[in-house]
Design a protein around this motif. Structure first.
Motif: not given
Ligand SMILES: O=C(O)[C@@H](CO)OP(=O)(O)O
Ligand SMILES: [Mg+2]
Length: 401
Positions: A40-42, A146, A154-155, A196, A232, A275, A302, A325, A327, A355-357, A378
Motif C-alpha cells: 500500500g501507499a495510503s 496515489h 483518493q479514488e 492504480e 475512497d 470508503e 479500510d 474492506l 486486504k 487490491h493495494r496500490s 475493488k
Molecule cells: O486505500 C486503499 O484502499 C488502497 C487501495 O485502493 O490504497 P493503498 O494500497 O495505497 O492503501
C-alpha cells in the motif's frame, strides 16, 4: 498428500517498480502454488508490518520455513497460518513481515488447490461457490497519495451495480475509464495515470464529480444497466490534528464539517459507496455518519478496520460502518482475512475484497472474493496488474457456468 515439501521466497517487482516478496510452495504429491504480496501507499496506522523484502525473506526463511516444511499440510490452511503466527511471535507480523507471511499463506492455498485439482475459489469456499460474483469497483479518477497534483479525494470509483454479469461490469468500468479520457481531452485537461491506473488530472474534486456523473450516465445509456459511483476518501491521509481537521486544497474541515460534507455528497451524487470518509482513529465520527446516511450508502472501513477482527468488533459495537474492506496483506494471512469476512457477514456488513496500490499479476483476491461471496471487489479498471484480477473473475465466471 498436501504435506509441504519446499518453500522458496524471492524478490520480484511490483507495479510501482518496488521490490516485493513472492513465494513458491511445493507439496509432497507435486502440488505447486505461487503468490506475491501487494503493497500500500495510503497504509493504515494499524496494519500488519511490511518489512523491506530482503529482511522479510531472510527472517521468514529462518523462522517460518523450517516450521512448515515437512511439518504442515497445505490443505490445512488454518494450521499453516497458525504456524506462521507462531513462527513470527508478534501481533503484527513484525518479525517475519506481513509481506512474507501473506505470500506464503496465499501460495500455500494455491498449492493445496493444485493437489486437489480444484480452482482456488472452490478450495477456499467449497463446492457450492461460483454462483455469486462481486460487483467490481473501478478506480477511474484519483489523486491523494496515489498521484501528485490531482484530486484531494483518493479514488473516484465506478460501480456498475446493475450489470447482468461480472464480465459486463468489468467492461463497463473500462468504458467509463475511456469515456473520462475523452472528456478530459475535450476539456483540455490532459492527464497521466495514478498508481492504480486511474486518470490523475489536475482538477478539483467538484469537477471530478461532474465528469464522473456524465461518464457513468453516458456508459449506462450505452450498456443499458445502472452504473452508480463511489469514493475512497482515504481521510486518514488528510487528517491533521494541528491543522484542526481534514486538510483539503482550498479549506480545512473540522470533524463535524467533514461528516456534514460527506453526507451532502452522498445525497447530491447518490453515492453507492464511501470508503474511509473519516480518520482511522475516529470510530465515533464514523458512527455519526453511518447514522445519517448508512441506510442510503455503504460506509466502508479500510484504514479504520485494517482487516482486523478486534477493530471490526469495536466498529460493530459502535455502529461505525456497514461494510469492511478486506486486504489480506493488511493482516498477514488468509485465515485472518476469512475470520474478518465471517464476522462482517454475520453482522450484516457488506464485504469488499481489495487490491493495494502496489500490485503484481497475482490473482488470489479474485478467488477470495468469489469464495466468500463478497459483495464487491475493488481492483482497478485498467492496467496489467489490475486486469489480471478482472480477467481472472471473467474466467472464474466462465468456468463456473
Ligand atoms: O486505500 C486503499 O484502499 C488502497 C487501495 O485502493 O490504497 P493503498 O494500497 O495505497 O492503501
Ligand atoms: Mg482505502
Amino acid at each position: 498428500m498436501t504435506l509441504i515439501t519446499d518453500i522458496r521466497l524471492r524478490r520480484i517487482l511490483d507495479s510501482r517498480g518496488n521490490a516485493t516478496v513472492e513465494a513458491d510452495v511445493l507439496t509432497e504429491s507435486g502440488g505447486f502454488g505461487r503468490a506475491a504480496a501487494p503493497s500500500g501507499a495510503s497504509t493504515g496506522e494499524f496494519e500488519a508490518i511490511e518489512l523491506p523484502p530482503n529482511e522479510a525473506i531472510a527472517n521468514a526463511r529462518e523462522h517460518a520455513v523450517p516450521r512448515l516444511v515437512g511439518e504442515v499440510h497445505a490443505g490445512d490452511q488454518r494450521a499453516v497460518d497458525n504456524t506462521l503466527r507462531a513462527a513470527d511471535g508478534t501481533d503484527d507480523f513484525s518479525e517475519i513481515g506481513a509481506n512474507s507471511a501473506v505470500a506464503i499463506s496465499m501460495a500455500t492455498a494455491k498449492a493445496a488447490a493444485d493437489v486437489l485439482g480444484a480452482p482456488l475459489y472452490q478450495h477456499l469456499g467449497g463446492a457450492f461457490r461460483g454462483d455469486n460474483f462481486p460487483v467490481p469497483l473501478g478506480n477511474v479518477i484519483g489523486g491523494g497519495e496515489h498521484a501528485a497534483d490531482a484530486t484531494d479525494i483518493q479514488e473516484f470509483l465506478s460501480a456498475p451495480v446493475g450489470a447482468p454479469s461480472v464480465a459486463d461490469a468489468v467492461f463497463a468500468n473500462a468504458a467509463v475509464h475511456q469515456e473520462i479520457h475523452d472528456m478530459l481531452i475535450e476539456r483540455d485537461t490532459p492527464a497521466g495515470k495514478g498508481d492504480e491506473g486511474a486518470w490523475a488530472p489536475s482538477i478539483d474534486d467538484a469537477e471530478a464529480f461532474e465528469i464522473l456523473e456524465e461518464a457513468t450516465s453516458t456508459v449506462a445509456d450505452e450498456v443499458g444497466f445502472e452504473i452508480k459511483f463511489g469514493l475512497d476518501v482515504a481521510a486518514a491521509e488528510m487528517y491533521d490534528e494541528e491543522e484542526g481537521g481534514y486538510v483539503y486544497s482550498d479549506q480545512v474541515r473540522d470533524t463535524d464539517e467533514q461528516v456534514e460534507y460527506i453526507a451532502e455528497l452522498v445525497e447530491e451524487w447518490d453515492l453507492a459507496y464511501v470508503e474511509d470518509p473519516l480518520d482511522e482513529n475516529d470510530f465515533e465520527a464514523f458512527a455519526d455518519l453511518t447514522e445519517k446516511v448508512g441506510d442510503q450508502t455503504l460506509i466502508c472501513g479500510d484504514d479504520l478496520f485494517v482487516t482486523n477482527v478486534s477493530r471490526l468488533e469495536q466498529g460493530i459495537e459502535m455502529d461505525s460502518a456497514n461494510s469492511i474492506l478486506i486486504k489480506p496483506n493488511q493482516i498477514g494471512s488468509l485465515t485472518d482475512a476469512f475470520d474478518a469476512i465471517e464476522l462482517a457477514a454475520n453482522n450484516t456488513y457488506d464485504v469488499i475484497v481489495s487490491h493495494r496500490s502496489g500490485e503484481t499479476e497475482d490473482t488470489t483476491i479474485a478467488h477470495l472474493a468469489v469464495a466468500t461471496d463478497a459483495d464487491f471487489i475493488k481492483t482497478g479498471a485498467v492496467g496489467g496488474e489490475r486486469t489480471a484480477k478482472l480477467n481472472e473473475l471473467i474466467r472464474i465466471a466462465d468456468d463456473a457456468a
